[in-house]
Scaffold this active site. Sequence first.
Site, short mmCIF file in Angstrom:
data_model
loop_
_atom_site.label_atom_id
_atom_site.label_comp_id
_atom_site.label_asym_id
_atom_site.label_seq_id
_atom_site.Cartn_x
_atom_site.Cartn_y
_atom_site.Cartn_z
N GLY A 126 0.78 -1.23 0.00
CA GLY A 126 0.00 0.00 0.00
C GLY A 126 0.81 1.28 0.00
O GLY A 126 0.30 2.31 0.46
N SER A 127 2.03 1.29 -0.48
CA SER A 127 2.80 2.56 -0.52
C SER A 127 2.13 3.57 -1.44
O SER A 127 2.10 4.76 -1.14
CB SER A 127 4.24 2.30 -0.95
OG SER A 127 4.34 1.95 -2.31
N ASN A 128 1.55 3.11 -2.55
CA ASN A 128 0.81 4.03 -3.42
C ASN A 128 -0.45 4.54 -2.71
O ASN A 128 -0.78 5.73 -2.81
CB ASN A 128 0.44 3.35 -4.73
CG ASN A 128 1.57 3.42 -5.74
OD1 ASN A 128 1.83 4.45 -6.33
ND2 ASN A 128 2.25 2.31 -5.90
N HIS A 179 -0.03 0.56 -13.47
CA HIS A 179 0.72 -0.64 -13.86
C HIS A 179 2.19 -0.28 -13.88
O HIS A 179 2.57 0.78 -14.42
CB HIS A 179 0.25 -1.14 -15.23
CG HIS A 179 0.91 -2.40 -15.66
ND1 HIS A 179 0.59 -3.63 -15.12
CD2 HIS A 179 1.89 -2.63 -16.56
CE1 HIS A 179 1.36 -4.56 -15.67
NE2 HIS A 179 2.16 -3.99 -16.54
N ASP A 203 -5.30 -4.66 -18.09
CA ASP A 203 -4.35 -3.71 -18.68
C ASP A 203 -4.70 -3.25 -20.09
O ASP A 203 -3.82 -2.84 -20.84
CB ASP A 203 -2.94 -4.34 -18.69
CG ASP A 203 -2.51 -4.77 -17.30
OD1 ASP A 203 -1.81 -5.79 -17.18
OD2 ASP A 203 -2.90 -4.10 -16.34
N GLU A 232 5.74 6.21 -9.50
CA GLU A 232 4.34 6.02 -9.08
C GLU A 232 3.96 7.03 -8.00
O GLU A 232 2.93 7.70 -8.08
CB GLU A 232 4.14 4.60 -8.57
CG GLU A 232 4.32 3.55 -9.64
CD GLU A 232 4.19 2.14 -9.12
OE1 GLU A 232 4.50 1.88 -7.93
OE2 GLU A 232 3.73 1.28 -9.90
#
Length: 185
Positions: free
Chosen positions: A12-14, A103, A144, A173
């Site tokens: 979950g860093s994004n 992605h 995608d 990101e």
Amino acid sequence: MKRLAILASGSGSNAEKIMEHFQNSEIAEIALVASNKADAFVLERAKKFDVPTFTFSRKEMDAGVLLQKLQQENIDWVILAGFLLKIPVELTRAFPDRMVNIHPALLPKYGGKGMYGSFVHEAVKAAGEAETGITIHLVNENYDEGRIVFQASTPLTSDDTPDSIAEKVHALEHKHFPEVIEGLL
Ligand SMILES: Nc1nc2c(c(=O)[nH]1)N[C@@H](CN(C=O)c1ccc(C(=O)N[C@@H](CCC(=O)O)C(=O)O)cc1)CN2
Ligand SMILES: NCC(=O)N[C@@H]1O[C@H](COP(=O)([O-])[O-])[C@@H](O)[C@H]1O
């Protein structure tokens, strides 16, 4: 105020960068963080931001439980940030042009079933690519293949490893995803 839900399966860093970005926003709020993994660290990150969490199984998602929750919470946009299951078509069609995914490669290369996380970076390394990057795209019923709304690239050298590639991709990101989301709302 738009209400956003983040779907994530892992660290979950994004998701954290997105919650940080919208923490004091007048445009949108992160109304829910949902995961198919009860032990996903993204759920701990959500608690730090006082964002409600929800967990579900693949079977429950396919049965409509996740869609029902998103509708109950009046969610406007669904953000896939490291979510590793195929979103069923009923769910993608419930959020037309309002579901977005990130992605960790320059689609259409290195996409599709099996291409997630370190598998992507290992394939990029094995191919000897001189660059990689990120793709942010709308989500349709296939992996995608939704309309691309943003791409950013970073150069690679022969010294790069899958781990160093992952670090470069994560940096892109974290820099771009929150701002691209805001620009879509
Ligand atoms: N309907 C859609 N669902 C999802 C999309 C999409 O574009 N349309 N994007 C993915 C995210 N993703 C790439 O960005 C992706 C994630 C996972 C896989 C994959 O092969 N998953 C495995 C299962 C892994 C697991 O169970 O842990 C698989 O399907 O066998 C490919 C691409 C999110 N959903
Ligand atoms: N194909 C989907 C895929 O591979 N998504 C990738 O999972 C990682 C999640 O990291 P995070 O949990 O630290 O945000 C991110 O690099 C994201 O691009």
